[in-house]
Motif scaffolding. Structure first.
Motif, PDB file in Angstrom:
ATOM      1  N   THR A 187       1.045  -1.462  -0.117  1.00  0.00           N
ATOM      2  CA  THR A 187      -0.083   0.428   0.148  1.00  0.00           C
ATOM      3  C   THR A 187       0.933   1.095   0.148  1.00  0.00           C
ATOM      4  OG1 THR A 187      -0.615   0.448   2.845  1.00  0.00           O
ATOM      5  CG2 THR A 187      -2.370  -1.023   1.214  1.00  0.00           C
ATOM      6  N   HIS A 188       2.133   1.125   0.617  1.00  0.00           N
ATOM      7  CA  HIS A 188       2.837   2.175   0.212  1.00  0.00           C
ATOM      8  C   HIS A 188       4.217   1.370   0.076  1.00  0.00           C
ATOM      9  CE1 HIS A 188       4.599   5.991   1.157  1.00  0.00           C
ATOM     10  NE2 HIS A 188       5.513   5.788   1.940  1.00  0.00           N
ATOM     11  N   ASP A 189       5.430   2.482  -0.630  1.00  0.00           N
ATOM     12  CA  ASP A 189       6.716   2.237  -1.570  1.00  0.00           C
ATOM     13  C   ASP A 189       7.383   3.842  -1.322  1.00  0.00           C
ATOM     14  OD1 ASP A 189       8.760   1.105  -1.973  1.00  0.00           O
ATOM     15  OD2 ASP A 189       8.445   0.110  -3.674  1.00  0.00           O
ATOM     16  N   GLU A 190       7.840   4.151  -0.379  1.00  0.00           N
ATOM     17  CA  GLU A 190       8.894   5.252  -0.470  1.00  0.00           C
ATOM     18  C   GLU A 190      11.138   4.737  -0.730  1.00  0.00           C
ATOM     19  OE1 GLU A 190       7.604   7.562   3.158  1.00  0.00           O
ATOM     20  OE2 GLU A 190       9.365   7.163   4.100  1.00  0.00           O
ATOM     21  N   ALA A 191      11.498   5.847  -1.475  1.00  0.00           N
ATOM     22  CA  ALA A 191      12.811   5.915  -1.160  1.00  0.00           C
ATOM     23  C   ALA A 191      13.129   6.110   0.240  1.00  0.00           C
ATOM     24  CB  ALA A 191      13.858   7.091  -1.921  1.00  0.00           C
ATOM     25  N   ALA A 192      14.478   5.041   1.321  1.00  0.00           N
ATOM     26  CA  ALA A 192      14.889   5.601   2.364  1.00  0.00           C
ATOM     27  C   ALA A 192      16.136   5.674   2.351  1.00  0.00           C
ATOM     28  CB  ALA A 192      13.906   4.104   3.084  1.00  0.00           C
ATOM     29  N   GLY A 193      17.290   6.174   1.333  1.00  0.00           N
ATOM     30  CA  GLY A 193      18.614   6.441   1.647  1.00  0.00           C
ATOM     31  C   GLY A 193      19.304   6.132  -0.106  1.00  0.00           C
ATOM     32  N   LEU A 194      19.885   6.747  -0.040  1.00  0.00           N
ATOM     33  CA  LEU A 194      21.348   6.709  -1.099  1.00  0.00           C
ATOM     34  C   LEU A 194      20.327   6.422  -2.304  1.00  0.00           C
ATOM     35  CD1 LEU A 194      23.436   3.728   0.883  1.00  0.00           C
ATOM     36  CD2 LEU A 194      23.936   6.436   0.455  1.00  0.00           C
ATOM     37  N   GLY A 195      19.175   7.402  -2.808  1.00  0.00           N
ATOM     38  CA  GLY A 195      18.711   7.166  -4.131  1.00  0.00           C
ATOM     39  C   GLY A 195      17.894   6.204  -4.068  1.00  0.00           C
ATOM     40  N   GLY A 196      17.379   5.663  -3.224  1.00  0.00           N
ATOM     41  CA  GLY A 196      16.146   4.626  -3.289  1.00  0.00           C
ATOM     42  C   GLY A 196      16.788   3.427  -3.424  1.00  0.00           C
TER      43      GLY A 196
END
Ligand SMILES: C[S@@+](CC[C@H](N)C(=O)[O-])C[C@H]1O[C@@H](n2cnc3c(N)ncnc32)[C@H](O)[C@@H]1O
Length: 205
Positions: A187-196
């Motif tokens: 339901t959700h997905d986001e980049a969390a460091g080092l350009g994804g």
């Protein structure tokens, strides 16, 4: 299919890493906070941390009082127990293989998977077990390093993976492939460091 030998290797190496692990993993505090905010655990929900390590997530789970943590490494769990004592947090801990969870179906409201799906030998077996022990509507939060769902790993990344897999972690797994092997819904997905390279994702049963 579970991999008992590879899991024994993980037990051995993480027992060795336990005294030093926090010096590196403490760098991910912001991602832990963000991930657990997305999970929105309620105080009386039953929450499971798979591959819980030294318990660096506990700082962000203070309101929860029905916590269970499992890990293949007794050395890592001993550190977690120390941390829980210091925080005054009650938590059930069990040495257990994340590919074969010794829990009944539908026992948990929410599951935390931080830096485990890239480490555990069979991440699909782990995710299927997580799905099994979740209640219908239960949530899973994932924080880890993944290959993008489309495209192929370049030569450099494939070569680097030979080393990173040996030391700590696979850097060429795709979250999409893992989730597709279950009935969980992302339901959700986001980049969390080092350009994804690092991602945080929320899944629901
Ligand atoms: C990179 S550490 C992550 C620890 C913790 N989740 C964190 O965010 O700091 C990976 C952890 O997975 C555990 N692990 C590896 N293989 C496992 C398995 N088959 N079952 C359960 N835990 C496992 C290791 O012992 C280690 O504590």
């Amino acid at each position: 299919m579970s991999h008992p030998l590879a899991s024994q290797f993980n037990r051995l190496r993480y027992n060795l890493y336990a005294p030093f692990y926090d010096r590196i993993a403490v760098l991910f505090a912001a991602q832990r906070r963000r991930s657990i905010n997305l999970l929105e655990p309620l105080a009386d929900e039953r929450l499971l941390i798979v591959g819980a390590g030294t318990g660096l997530d506990l700082d962000f789970l203070m309101p929860c009082h029905r916590l269970t943590a499992i890990d293949i490494s007794p050395g890592m769990l001993a550190k977690l127990q120390e941390r829980a004592r210091e925080l005054g947090l009650g938590i059930e801990t069990r040495v257990m293989d994340g590919e074969r969870l010794a829990f009944a179906d539908g026992e948990f409201d929410a599951v935390v998977l931080h830096l485990i799906l890239a480490v555990i030998p069979d991440p699909i077996a782990c995710l299927k077990e997580v799905e099994r022990v979740l209640k219908p509507g239960g949530r899973v939060v994932v924080f880890d390093k993944f290959l993008p769902d489309t495209g192929r790993a370049g030569l450099l990344r494939r070569s680097a993976n030979l080393l990173t897999r040996l030391i700590a972690t696979d850097i060429n797994r795709r979250l999409g492939d893992l989730v597709a092997a279950t009935h969980l819904i992302k339901t959700h997905d986001e980049a969390a460091g080092l350009g994804g390279f690092f991602r945080i994702a929320l899944l629901r049963k």
